[in-house]
Design an enzyme around this catalytic site. Structure first.
Site, PDB file in Angstrom:
ATOM      1  N   TYR A 163       0.796  -1.227   0.000  1.00 51.74           N
ATOM      2  CA  TYR A 163       0.000   0.000   0.000  1.00 51.74           C
ATOM      3  C   TYR A 163       0.834   1.285   0.000  1.00 51.74           C
ATOM      4  CZ  TYR A 163      -4.421  -2.422   0.180  1.00 51.74           C
ATOM      5  OH  TYR A 163      -5.506  -3.197  -0.152  1.00 51.74           O
ATOM      6  N   GLU A 208      -8.509  -6.736   4.894  1.00 50.06           N
ATOM      7  CA  GLU A 208      -7.763  -7.841   4.307  1.00 50.06           C
ATOM      8  C   GLU A 208      -7.023  -8.649   5.371  1.00 50.06           C
ATOM      9  OE1 GLU A 208      -5.493  -5.869   1.260  1.00 50.06           O
ATOM     10  OE2 GLU A 208      -7.331  -5.218   0.243  1.00 50.06           O
TER      11      GLU A 208
END
Length: 404
Positions: free
Chosen positions: A95, A137
């Site tokens: 990310y 997640e």
């Protein structure tokens, strides 16, 4: 929480994203892959070449900007994307890389219009959005690993059978190489497979719906050979069809996805509408219903080019014998004389509003739709025209998210 000032700045960029969003994401992927080519082991190369991934990301960024003051409204979309990320082994450490190159691409495309104030606001907003994805997640990874017979990331599976279903669809039966049992899955879910193709630098991964009912011994995926004259041949589908055989090993992630049956009721009819290889998740659902001997009224409607390319005809006929309220319909774009003699053949042409209006009398039903994007758009539009409400329409498409 984002400050009110940040929210206002993000919302002010919506008109710009509506115009330049896809250009920004195209630059983003180009720059990120140049700096981090190892990420090509995760991303679908075909979706990149066809621009579908760029468009999907642009739509996601735009939705986030429009709803930045109420991010909870896009949680269903986040959940759907998070399932795909978990299935592809996208991790928290990816990310920051995405954030860095997304901000750089905004600056590169917009130039001086992307002021420090705008970049800083988007940096703050991206941090919040990324944290939402990472947390969701994280839970999904833990669930996949901690379930009975579960595992993390990719695991080696052996091809134990390979069955030709039609002229263009072949089924692959997969069992864990180590002989272990498999975790339960919900009919309609998919797995990711990862393979190395000789002569290619990077790994290839694809997501395929599971096409049989849950069991502890094997998974089944049914793969269409992508070989249309107007498009480049599908690298992975053709390799699977031509090169992968019984005894070969491929890597697989645990089942994922939200396109599953809602709570079932004998008082509410089920209607399955599939186009082409979109039939695959429905084979999982219908086999599960048959095995559980659920007394449900079911319309199973399948559209294909013709009978030669349609998969599972014999299997569907066997299911017809097991289910008491099962009505099977085939619609073919270009049927042969033999196709038109089939007792399940209903129409030459496409599923459209008039045909649905004449053949679906009971609107008290849940409608499940899967197939190519044009098929989805047309079928959903037709259902709405005959009065089916949005809450009763459930759909799945293969590939990155699109606007329907």
């Amino acid at each position: 929480m984002l400050s009110q000032k940040t929210i206002e700045i993000i919302k002010s960029t919506v008109p710009v994203l509506e115009v330049h969003g896809t250009k920004i994401t195209t630059v983003f992927y180009k720059n990120m892959f140049e700096a981090h080519p190892e990420l090509l082991n995760i991303f679908n190369h075909t979706n990149q070449k066809q621009g579908r991934q760029q468009t999907a990301l642009a739509n996601t960024v735009l939705a986030a900007a429009k709803n930045i003051d109420k991010l909870e409204t896009i949680i269903p979309v986040v959940q759907q994307i998070a399932h795909k990320h978990r299935s592809l082994a996208v991790k928290a450490e990816h990310y920051p890389i995405v954030g860095q190159f997304l901000l750089q691409s905004i600056k590169e495309v917009l130039g001086d219009a992307a002021t420090d104030e705008i970049i800083n606001a988007w940096a703050e907003a991206y941090g919040v959005i990324a944290e939402v994805f990472i947390n969701i997640e994280k839970e999904m990874y833990a669930e996949a690993k901690n379930q009975e017979d579960g595992w993390s990331d990719y695991k080696n599976f052996k091809i134990i059978d390979k069955v030709i279903e039609s002229e263009c669809i072949t089924s692959f039966y997969l069992a864990a190489e180590d002989g272990s049992f498999l975790p339960e899955f919900k009919p309609g879910q998919y797995i990711s497979i990862r393979i190395s193709i000789p002569g290619e630098q990077f790994l290839f991964n694809r997501q395929y719906s599971l096409s049989t009912s849950p069991n502890k011994k094997y998974y089944r995926i049914s793969v269409k050979r992508e070989a249309e004259t107007s498009k480049p041949a599908g690298m992975v589908s053709n390799y699977l069809h031509d090169q992968i055989d019984i005894g070969d090993i491929i890597e697989v992630t645990a089942p994922a996805g939200e396109f599953t049956l809602n709570s079932l009721s004998e008082n509410k009819k089920l209607v399955f509408l599939s186009g082409g290889v979109g039939i695959t998740p429905f084979m999982s659902m219908i086999n599960d219903i048959a095995e559980k001997q659920l007394n449900l009224e079911i319309d199973f409607i399948h559209a294909a080019r013709n009978g030669k390319v349609q998969a599972f005809k014999k299997e569907l006929q066997e299911l017809e014998g097991k289910l008491s309220n099962f009505y099977l319909s085939y619609l073919y774009d270009n049927p042969s004389e033999e196709d038109q003699k089939d007792i399940h053949f209903r129409k030459a042409g496409f599923i459209d509003t008039e045909w649905l209006k004449s053949n679906i009398a009971n609107k008290n039903a849940d409608y499940y739709i899967c197939g190519p994007v044009p098929f989805l758009r047309n079928t959903i539009s037709s259902l709405k025209e005959i009065g089916v409400d949005d809450a009763s329409i459930h759909y799945e498409f293969f590939g990155p998210s699109v606007n329907l």
